[in-house]
Design a protein around this motif. Structure first.
Motif, PDB file in Angstrom:
ATOM      1  N   UNK A  90    -138.587  18.047   4.898  1.00 47.73           N
ATOM      2  CA  UNK A  90    -138.586  16.960   5.883  1.00 47.73           C
ATOM      3  C   UNK A  90    -138.794  15.598   5.225  1.00 47.73           C
ATOM      4  N   UNK A  91    -138.076  14.610   5.736  1.00 51.56           N
ATOM      5  CA  UNK A  91    -138.202  13.252   5.211  1.00 51.56           C
ATOM      6  C   UNK A  91    -138.886  12.329   6.208  1.00 51.56           C
ATOM      7  N   UNK A  92    -138.343  12.226   7.431  1.00 49.12           N
ATOM      8  CA  UNK A  92    -138.882  11.268   8.391  1.00 49.12           C
ATOM      9  C   UNK A  92    -138.517  11.653   9.809  1.00 49.12           C
ATOM     10  N   UNK A  93    -139.385  11.300  10.750  1.00 51.45           N
ATOM     11  CA  UNK A  93    -139.097  11.414  12.173  1.00 51.45           C
ATOM     12  C   UNK A  93    -138.547  10.082  12.663  1.00 51.45           C
ATOM     13  N   UNK A  94    -137.506  10.138  13.492  1.00 52.45           N
ATOM     14  CA  UNK A  94    -136.901   8.931  14.055  1.00 52.45           C
ATOM     15  C   UNK A  94    -136.858   9.097  15.567  1.00 52.45           C
TER      16      UNK A  94
END
Length: 318
Positions: free
Chosen positions: A173-177
């Motif tokens: 996982x990288x980022x929640x948007x």
């Protein structure tokens, strides 16, 4: 130079802001030597803060989880943001936190400085929330994903695609948007060896956490624009490009991130990239844009369809 008490508060604030801190970085931030940082860490431990140390030349410090939640340090803007966020949580897109939000808000407002209460009250009084009809996301799922993004830990979860088929996904996982209506996870799919965008409301249950990983180069410098492009064009069979005779900010205000990607050309025009499942609906969506435009790229049959609709509207008004 800071006094001891002020330095301890600033040190605690830094430890709460990031997972890992090298001792040299903390010393540079606080304008002291590494020995002073070690002494200040011991003071925090004596006050009940679980600060863990990593030995070695490149060692550092991490604020761990204790038996009780230690006091959090919030600046004025953070305190206002938290208070407003808690007040609007019941009508948001995260389910299961309504009652918890009320309890947390009561505690926060009890200790909120008097100078901040008018700001919070003014924001809340001027805001009316309409209950959303879209899908909601369980708070435990959202917090688990956010923690994995922060700690750089792999996730595994069941995922339902647009057709309803379920697959197992292993991702970094990288980022929640958040687009305002839905939550999306940007992650590197290990099985497909490529970046993917996942709708969080389609994730089945709370994802399981795996090993830590070394972060990869992000798929784009602007993740919000990347997600907008993925959900507004990449998933649709018909894609088109428009040159719109209006400033990019004005067009962006009329389009949701899921409806298209807006690219500035100059002060008075922009380019919109969008997509559709059915060509018959495109003319009516474009009519809602509210600005003149030129079709630069279009799938076969769309231009003819636009002409037909334009002629029908012209006949309707005589």
């Amino acid at each position: 130079m800071y006094g001891t008490s002020e330095r301890l508060l600033r040190l605690l604030s830094l430890l709460q802001a990031r997972r890992d801190w090298p001792g040299a970085d903390l010393a540079a931030r606080l304008e002291v030597d590494v020995r002073t940082i070690r002494r200040d860490v011991e003071r925090l431990r004596s006050l009940g803060y679980p600060v863990h140390a990593t030995p070695g030349v490149a060692g550092g410090y991490r604020l761990g989880a204790g038996a009780a939640l230690p006091p959090l340090l919030l600046d004025d803007d953070e305190a206002v943001a938290v208070a407003v966020g808690l007040r609007t949580a019941a009508s948001g897109t995260v389910s299961g936190i309504e009652e918890t939000s009320v309890r947390a808000l009561a505690k926060l407002e009890q200790v909120l400085p008097a100078r901040l209460r008018p700001r919070v009250g003014a924001l809340q009084a001027a805001t009316v929330s309409l209950p959303g009809a879209g899908p909601t996301v369980d708070a435990s799922v959202l917090t688990a994903i956010a923690a994995a993004c922060r700690d750089q830990e792999r996730l595994r979860f069941g995922y339902g695609d647009r057709a309803g088929a379920s697959t197992q996904r292993s991702v970094e996982p990288l980022r929640l948007v958040h687009t305002g209506r839905r939550w999306y996870l940007v992650a590197f799919d290990l099985d497909r060896a490529d970046w993917r965008t996942f709708r969080v409301d389609r994730i089945a249950g709370v994802p399981s956490v795996g090993f830590r990983f070394t972060p990869r180069e992000p798929p784009a410098p602007d993740l919000a624009e990347y997600v907008s492009r993925q959900i507004s064009t990449a998933v649709y069979p018909h894609q088109l490009v428009l040159r719109v005779a209006a400033p990019a900010p004005a067009v962006a205000r009329r389009l949701s991130p899921a409806a298209g990607v807006v690219e500035e050309i100059d002060e008075g025009s922009c380019r919109v990239r969008t997509g559709a499942k059915d060509l018959d609906t495109v003319p009516y969506h474009l009519a809602q844009l509210g600005y003149d435009f030129v079709v630069e790229e279009a799938p076969p049959g769309l231009v003819e369809r636009l002409r037909e609709v334009a002629e029908r509207f012209a006949r309707a008004v005589g």
